[in-house]
Design a protein around this motif. Structure first.
Motif, PDB file in Angstrom:
ATOM      1  N   GLY A  43     -84.648 -79.526 -37.606  1.00  0.00           N
ATOM      2  CA  GLY A  43     -83.503 -78.640 -38.142  1.00  0.00           C
ATOM      3  C   GLY A  43     -82.273 -79.537 -38.077  1.00  0.00           C
ATOM      4  N   GLU A 108     -88.371 -70.397 -36.289  1.00  0.00           N
ATOM      5  CA  GLU A 108     -87.472 -70.198 -37.150  1.00  0.00           C
ATOM      6  C   GLU A 108     -87.073 -68.477 -36.771  1.00  0.00           C
ATOM      7  N   TRP A 162     -87.304 -75.572 -44.951  1.00  0.00           N
ATOM      8  CA  TRP A 162     -86.884 -74.616 -43.781  1.00  0.00           C
ATOM      9  C   TRP A 162     -86.398 -73.653 -44.421  1.00  0.00           C
ATOM     10  N   SER A 166     -83.113 -72.777 -39.166  1.00  0.00           N
ATOM     11  CA  SER A 166     -83.259 -74.073 -38.716  1.00  0.00           C
ATOM     12  C   SER A 166     -81.942 -75.097 -38.608  1.00  0.00           C
TER      13      SER A 166
END
Length: 295
Positions: A43, A108, A162, A166
């Motif tokens: 992330g 997530e 993502w 993230s």
């Protein structure tokens, strides 16, 4: 979980998202990889610098200080929305944080747990953006800066597949930090999510894609010898910095100075020119190679 982007892929992802990027000299090999792992990445962490001024902030984040060597992040996002890349690899930005938060980011999850332990090395797992702001709750966040922060975050999310979940704030990673201060990370993630719902500027689809980039035509060597004050000089300087040819002590500005000439001489030498051909006065061929964007 993902393999970190290469330097070229990172630059391409940011520019495809419409971000203005300046590559600090040496950033591609500047990291703390000798001190620990870099990746897999999971992330992005958003920070505020607690500093003012672009040049000072970028230099601090590149060099670090006696207690914490640089790079202190991967990119510095200035008040004008420009992203200055200062590190490629492990960076001293996230420090220790909560492993439960990392697990939530990996999964997530819609809600992050409150950080209450500092048992996980965040420098392994997160990209970091330091955003120029005093962090006192009073220093404003210009709209252009916030938009660049959103786009930079979205660029990395898009590159890795993502979601906006993230992206976290430093204060969400550890209970020892308060950054970023001045906006809610939930609102910021909503903006990133909305951005991810759009086509990036460099892709096909509804977003327009110029058929051919527009560059400033060569204004002639005599024009520079008159020491002009023009936005063209600023645009040229930014391209020189991006190509690792900076002799500036401050950021490039509209007034042509000896620093511009010294920087351009570096560019000429980078292209293979020597002697009088690398005297710092722009020529048509080197100017065309520099690709100064139209202003």
């Amino acid at each position: 979980m993902a393999t970190p982007l290469s330097a070229d892929s990172l630059v391409a992802a940011l520019r495809a998202e419409g971000v203005s990027v300046v590559e600090h000299e040496g950033w591609r090999t500047h990291n703390r990889n000798s001190k620990g792992s870099w990746g897999p990445v999971n992330g992005v962490v958003i920070h505020h610098t607690v500093t003012s001024g672009t040049t000072a902030s970028v230099n601090l984040c590149y060099n670090g200080h006696s207690e914490l060597p640089g790079p202190l992040c991967h990119g510095v996002i200035a008040k004008d929305g420009t992203v200055y890349l200062v590190g490629n690899g492990r960076a001293n930005h996230a420090g220790s944080g909560d492993g439960d938060v990392l697990a939530a980011v990996v999964a997530e999850k819609a809600t992050l747990p409150a950080p209450n332990e500092n048992n996980t090395d965040g420098n392994v797992h997160f990209y970091g953006f330091e955003c120029v702001n005093l962090g006192d709750g009073k220093d404003p966040w210009p709209a252009v800066q916030l938009e660049a922060m959103v786009r930079a975050s979205a660029a990395l999310c898009r590159a890795h597949g993502w979601s906006a979940r993230s992206v976290i704030g430093h204060k969400e990673w550890t209970n020892t930090k308060i950054d970023p201060k001045g906006f809610a990370m939930s609102d910021f993630r909503s903006r990133v999510e909305a951005r991810l719902g759009e086509k990036p500027a460099g892709s096909t689809g509804s977003a327009p894609k110029p058929s051919k980039p527009e560059y400033e035509p060569f204004p002639g060597a005599a024009w520079f010898k008159k020491h002009p004050k023009s936005a063209v000089v600023t645009a040229m300087g930014k391209r020189l910095v991006a190509n690792g040819c900076s002799a500036y002590t401050e950021g490039p500005g509209p007034q042509w100075t000896d620093a511009d000439r010294a920087s351009y001489s570096k560019w000429q030498r980078k292209l293979g020119y020597t002697g009088a051909s690398a005297d710092g006065w722009p020529g048509a061929t080197s100017w065309a190679a520099l690709k100064v964007p139209k202003v």
